[in-house]
Design a protein around this motif. Structure first.
Motif, PDB file in Angstrom:
ATOM      1  N   GLY A   1     -95.167 -12.953 -66.861  1.00 41.41           N
ATOM      2  CA  GLY A   1     -96.460 -12.308 -67.212  1.00 41.41           C
ATOM      3  C   GLY A   1     -96.389 -10.677 -66.889  1.00 41.41           C
ATOM      4  O   GLY A   1     -96.598  -9.775 -68.048  1.00 41.41           O
ATOM      5  N   LEU A   2     -96.444 -10.151 -65.657  1.00 40.30           N
ATOM      6  CA  LEU A   2     -96.234  -9.004 -65.167  1.00 40.30           C
ATOM      7  C   LEU A   2     -95.233  -8.269 -65.837  1.00 40.30           C
ATOM      8  O   LEU A   2     -95.319  -7.239 -66.276  1.00 40.30           O
ATOM      9  N   SER A   3     -94.083  -8.693 -65.974  1.00 42.75           N
ATOM     10  CA  SER A   3     -92.822  -8.169 -66.668  1.00 42.75           C
ATOM     11  C   SER A   3     -93.287  -7.751 -68.164  1.00 42.75           C
ATOM     12  O   SER A   3     -92.831  -6.650 -68.640  1.00 42.75           O
ATOM     13  N   LEU A   4     -93.970  -8.725 -68.873  1.00 47.32           N
ATOM     14  CA  LEU A   4     -94.206  -8.290 -70.255  1.00 47.32           C
ATOM     15  C   LEU A   4     -95.410  -7.457 -70.381  1.00 47.32           C
ATOM     16  O   LEU A   4     -95.349  -6.565 -71.350  1.00 47.32           O
ATOM     17  N   VAL A   5     -96.253  -7.418 -69.566  1.00 45.43           N
ATOM     18  CA  VAL A   5     -97.314  -6.386 -69.584  1.00 45.43           C
ATOM     19  C   VAL A   5     -96.442  -4.868 -69.238  1.00 45.43           C
ATOM     20  O   VAL A   5     -96.916  -3.953 -70.080  1.00 45.43           O
ATOM     21  N   LEU A   6     -95.765  -4.830 -68.663  1.00 42.68           N
ATOM     22  CA  LEU A   6     -94.805  -3.379 -68.299  1.00 42.68           C
ATOM     23  C   LEU A   6     -93.889  -3.216 -69.513  1.00 42.68           C
ATOM     24  O   LEU A   6     -93.463  -2.165 -69.928  1.00 42.68           O
TER      25      LEU A   6
ATOM     26  N   ILE B   1     -89.682   3.848 -66.272  1.00 40.48           N
ATOM     27  CA  ILE B   1     -90.343   3.347 -64.918  1.00 40.48           C
ATOM     28  C   ILE B   1     -90.741   1.847 -65.408  1.00 40.48           C
ATOM     29  O   ILE B   1     -90.459   0.935 -64.602  1.00 40.48           O
ATOM     30  N   TYR B   2     -91.621   2.018 -66.387  1.00 41.00           N
ATOM     31  CA  TYR B   2     -92.100   0.651 -66.903  1.00 41.00           C
ATOM     32  C   TYR B   2     -90.994  -0.272 -67.176  1.00 41.00           C
ATOM     33  O   TYR B   2     -91.010  -1.404 -66.760  1.00 41.00           O
ATOM     34  N   ALA B   3     -90.081   0.262 -68.144  1.00 39.90           N
ATOM     35  CA  ALA B   3     -89.084  -0.687 -68.639  1.00 39.90           C
ATOM     36  C   ALA B   3     -88.227  -1.518 -67.372  1.00 39.90           C
ATOM     37  O   ALA B   3     -87.696  -2.503 -67.414  1.00 39.90           O
ATOM     38  N   LEU B   4     -87.633  -0.565 -66.413  1.00 42.06           N
ATOM     39  CA  LEU B   4     -86.885  -0.902 -65.281  1.00 42.06           C
ATOM     40  C   LEU B   4     -87.629  -1.905 -64.246  1.00 42.06           C
ATOM     41  O   LEU B   4     -87.271  -2.863 -63.793  1.00 42.06           O
ATOM     42  N   ALA B   5     -89.091  -1.551 -64.070  1.00 40.78           N
ATOM     43  CA  ALA B   5     -89.821  -2.397 -63.304  1.00 40.78           C
ATOM     44  C   ALA B   5     -89.925  -3.814 -64.221  1.00 40.78           C
ATOM     45  O   ALA B   5     -89.882  -4.797 -63.380  1.00 40.78           O
ATOM     46  N   ALA B   6     -90.430  -3.968 -65.390  1.00 42.60           N
ATOM     47  CA  ALA B   6     -89.921  -4.866 -66.155  1.00 42.60           C
ATOM     48  C   ALA B   6     -88.886  -5.755 -66.269  1.00 42.60           C
ATOM     49  O   ALA B   6     -88.711  -7.161 -65.973  1.00 42.60           O
ATOM     50  N   ALA B   7     -87.728  -5.020 -66.282  1.00 39.84           N
ATOM     51  CA  ALA B   7     -86.446  -5.880 -65.995  1.00 39.84           C
ATOM     52  C   ALA B   7     -86.281  -6.403 -64.857  1.00 39.84           C
ATOM     53  O   ALA B   7     -85.490  -7.509 -64.575  1.00 39.84           O
ATOM     54  N   ILE B   8     -86.502  -5.455 -63.550  1.00 39.26           N
ATOM     55  CA  ILE B   8     -86.502  -6.340 -62.382  1.00 39.26           C
ATOM     56  C   ILE B   8     -87.217  -7.547 -61.982  1.00 39.26           C
ATOM     57  O   ILE B   8     -86.614  -8.433 -61.656  1.00 39.26           O
ATOM     58  N   LEU B   9     -88.422  -7.680 -62.425  1.00 39.86           N
ATOM     59  CA  LEU B   9     -89.196  -8.774 -62.481  1.00 39.86           C
ATOM     60  C   LEU B   9     -88.781 -10.002 -63.054  1.00 39.86           C
ATOM     61  O   LEU B   9     -88.596 -11.331 -62.582  1.00 39.86           O
ATOM     62  N   PHE B  10     -88.322  -9.669 -64.363  1.00 36.90           N
ATOM     63  CA  PHE B  10     -87.643 -10.601 -65.457  1.00 36.90           C
ATOM     64  C   PHE B  10     -86.367 -11.220 -64.680  1.00 36.90           C
ATOM     65  O   PHE B  10     -86.021 -12.440 -64.996  1.00 36.90           O
TER      66      PHE B  10
ATOM     67  N   ALA C   1     -85.110 -11.123 -61.684  1.00 36.44           N
ATOM     68  CA  ALA C   1     -85.474 -11.946 -60.597  1.00 36.44           C
ATOM     69  C   ALA C   1     -85.875 -13.277 -60.721  1.00 36.44           C
ATOM     70  O   ALA C   1     -85.484 -14.363 -59.916  1.00 36.44           O
ATOM     71  N   SER C   2     -86.498 -13.512 -61.938  1.00 35.69           N
ATOM     72  CA  SER C   2     -86.792 -14.886 -62.190  1.00 35.69           C
ATOM     73  C   SER C   2     -85.775 -15.810 -62.552  1.00 35.69           C
ATOM     74  O   SER C   2     -86.069 -17.226 -62.577  1.00 35.69           O
ATOM     75  N   THR C   3     -84.729 -15.327 -63.355  1.00 36.58           N
ATOM     76  CA  THR C   3     -83.766 -16.557 -63.680  1.00 36.58           C
ATOM     77  C   THR C   3     -83.267 -17.419 -62.613  1.00 36.58           C
ATOM     78  O   THR C   3     -83.142 -18.378 -62.788  1.00 36.58           O
ATOM     79  N   PRO C   4     -82.758 -16.849 -61.563  1.00 40.16           N
ATOM     80  CA  PRO C   4     -82.432 -17.753 -60.239  1.00 40.16           C
ATOM     81  C   PRO C   4     -83.438 -18.576 -60.082  1.00 40.16           C
ATOM     82  O   PRO C   4     -83.158 -19.719 -59.575  1.00 40.16           O
ATOM     83  N   PHE C   5     -84.678 -18.249 -59.769  1.00 41.23           N
ATOM     84  CA  PHE C   5     -85.599 -19.251 -59.567  1.00 41.23           C
ATOM     85  C   PHE C   5     -85.794 -20.221 -60.412  1.00 41.23           C
ATOM     86  O   PHE C   5     -86.178 -21.343 -60.016  1.00 41.23           O
TER      87      PHE C   5
ATOM     88  N   VAL D   1     -96.023 -19.447 -60.216  1.00 36.84           N
ATOM     89  CA  VAL D   1     -96.109 -17.945 -59.608  1.00 36.84           C
ATOM     90  C   VAL D   1     -94.650 -17.261 -60.175  1.00 36.84           C
ATOM     91  O   VAL D   1     -94.780 -16.104 -60.563  1.00 36.84           O
ATOM     92  N   VAL D   2     -93.701 -17.988 -60.332  1.00 40.81           N
ATOM     93  CA  VAL D   2     -92.355 -17.307 -60.910  1.00 40.81           C
ATOM     94  C   VAL D   2     -92.818 -16.945 -62.457  1.00 40.81           C
ATOM     95  O   VAL D   2     -92.324 -15.864 -62.932  1.00 40.81           O
ATOM     96  N   GLY D   3     -93.517 -17.793 -63.192  1.00 38.10           N
ATOM     97  CA  GLY D   3     -94.115 -17.324 -64.333  1.00 38.10           C
ATOM     98  C   GLY D   3     -94.786 -16.136 -64.551  1.00 38.10           C
ATOM     99  O   GLY D   3     -94.639 -15.110 -65.519  1.00 38.10           O
ATOM    100  N   PHE D   4     -95.617 -16.117 -63.540  1.00 38.53           N
ATOM    101  CA  PHE D   4     -96.545 -14.886 -63.536  1.00 38.53           C
ATOM    102  C   PHE D   4     -95.685 -13.582 -63.334  1.00 38.53           C
ATOM    103  O   PHE D   4     -96.078 -12.664 -63.889  1.00 38.53           O
ATOM    104  N   CYS D   5     -95.089 -13.590 -62.484  1.00 38.22           N
ATOM    105  CA  CYS D   5     -94.291 -12.415 -61.979  1.00 38.22           C
ATOM    106  C   CYS D   5     -93.106 -12.113 -63.197  1.00 38.22           C
ATOM    107  O   CYS D   5     -93.027 -11.024 -63.463  1.00 38.22           O
ATOM    108  N   GLY D   6     -92.383 -13.152 -63.433  1.00 40.16           N
ATOM    109  CA  GLY D   6     -91.090 -12.788 -64.075  1.00 40.16           C
ATOM    110  C   GLY D   6     -91.409 -12.849 -65.657  1.00 40.16           C
ATOM    111  O   GLY D   6     -90.656 -12.260 -66.543  1.00 40.16           O
TER     112      GLY D   6
END
Length: 350
Positions: free
Chosen positions: A226-231, A6-15, A17-21, A219-224
């Motif tokens: 920061g939070l992604s790396l924590v997970l 769950i942690y890995a998949l959540a990290a993957a989705i956040l990261f 999603a940051s690429t097109p932004f 904001v993109v960096g924090f989500c894609g």
């Protein structure tokens, strides 16, 4: 589903999603400066979170274990590879590669992470995991061949693969410190990498864009990032490096799907063939099962834990029974059999 998955998949989705932004922001500032803003947004956001958590948690046993002096060489090398070199190469690659295909190419990170984990850091793997990686490699080669013919040269693809190699090194080095506080790890990496990249970008003549663009990058960096790396660090703790990298290969699919919606890019047949190959490789990893009798050697470390089968120890302090909690503890020798991943307690030979 396993907590680490769950942690890995959540990290993957956040990261992912940051690429097109990031693709949208690439044309508004130099790549190095953009990488700096993305990581600074990550570091500043996580620093605020870290401060709020420190104030709200008054019991030392309720606080995660922090980095130690022994962790610093591994962590510094991880920041240099994944926090400085990797983002710059990605931003350079995005200049000539479409966001959807760049998102899929980022699957190569999982492959390179696994190869380093298996052959340099000696993490175990089996035939199923190996075949899954072959499918992911085939998809990446297919996309690379496609861009050599259509984008005027392979350099954008080479830059993205170089970024993936940097992140593969980063992932394996970060595993060495994954028992420590993931929020602290991600916060320091964001602040250090962001400051270095932004300073380099400005020194090369780059200028900051308008405040709204800076805020969006943060904001993109924090989500894609920061939070992604924590997970991701939490997933490393539970799954080991290669398997976390494999699950993280879901990131490009999230990025590709979002880029198709945001940017109106029309995928061709090669894109869908590559996507099918990558989906097959990821499926093989998701359906893996690994169980055998194994022995735990005596060891001592500190991390957040509950008193499960692997943590049957006494306390030399007044404990109120709250779980999970963190403190230095000793593991006695233990032999048993159960399904497991190469997490921080299962790094044995086979």
């Amino acid at each position: 589903m396993h907590t680490g998955v769950i942690y890995a998949l959540a990290a993957a989705i956040l990261f992912g999603a940051s690429t097109p932004f990031a693709k949208v922001l690439v044309g508004q500032m130099p790549p190095v400066a953009l990488a700096g803003l993305l990581y600074l947004g990550s570091g500043i956001g996580l620093a605020i979170w870290y401060a709020v958590r420190a104030v709200s948690r008054r019991d030392a046993q309720d606080k995660p274990s922090t980095l130690t002096a022994r962790d610093l060489p591994w962590f510094a090398a991880a920041v240099a590879a994944g926090g400085v070199a990797g983002p710059v190469l990605l931003m350079l690659g995005l200049h000539s590669v479409s966001a959807s295909s760049a998102s899929l190419l980022l699957n190569i990170e999982g492959v390179l992470t696994a190869l380093l984990a298996w052959f340099v850091f000696k993490e175990n793997f089996d035939r199923r995991i190996f075949v899954g990686m072959l499918l992911i490699i085939a998809a990446g080669v297919l996309l690379s061949w496609d861009h050599t013919a259509t984008d005027g040269g392979p350099w954008g693809v080479v830059a993205i693969i170089g970024a993936c190699l940097c992140w593969g090194i980063d992932n394996n080095l970060t595993r060495k410190v994954s028992a420590s506080d993931p929020l602290q790890i991600a916060c320091i990496k964001g602040l250090a990498a962001g400051s270095v990249n932004l300073a380099i970008g400005l020194a090369l003549g780059g200028e900051l864009p308008e405040a709204r663009t800076v805020l969006l990058a943060g904001v993109v960096g924090f989500c894609g990032y920061g939070l992604s790396l924590v997970l991701f660090v939490l997933a490393l703790r539970h799954l080991g490096t290669a398997r976390t990298g494999a699950y993280f290969s879901m990131a490009p699919f999230a990025g590709a799907a979002l880029s198709l919606l945001m940017l109106g890019e029309a995928p061709d047949l090669v894109f869908w063939i590559a996507a099918a190959l990558m989906a097959g490789g990821i499926w093989l990893h998701l359906t893996e099962s690994h169980a055998h009798e194994h022995e735990h050697e005596p060891m001592a470390h500190a991390h957040m834990h509950a008193h499960d089968a692997h943590h049957q120890h006494t306390h030399d302090f007044d404990w109120d029974g709250t779980e999970p909690h963190a403190h230095p503890h000793q593991h006695a020798r233990l032999r048993h059999s159960h399904a497991h991943y190469p997490d921080i307690h299962h790094r044995h030979e086979h």
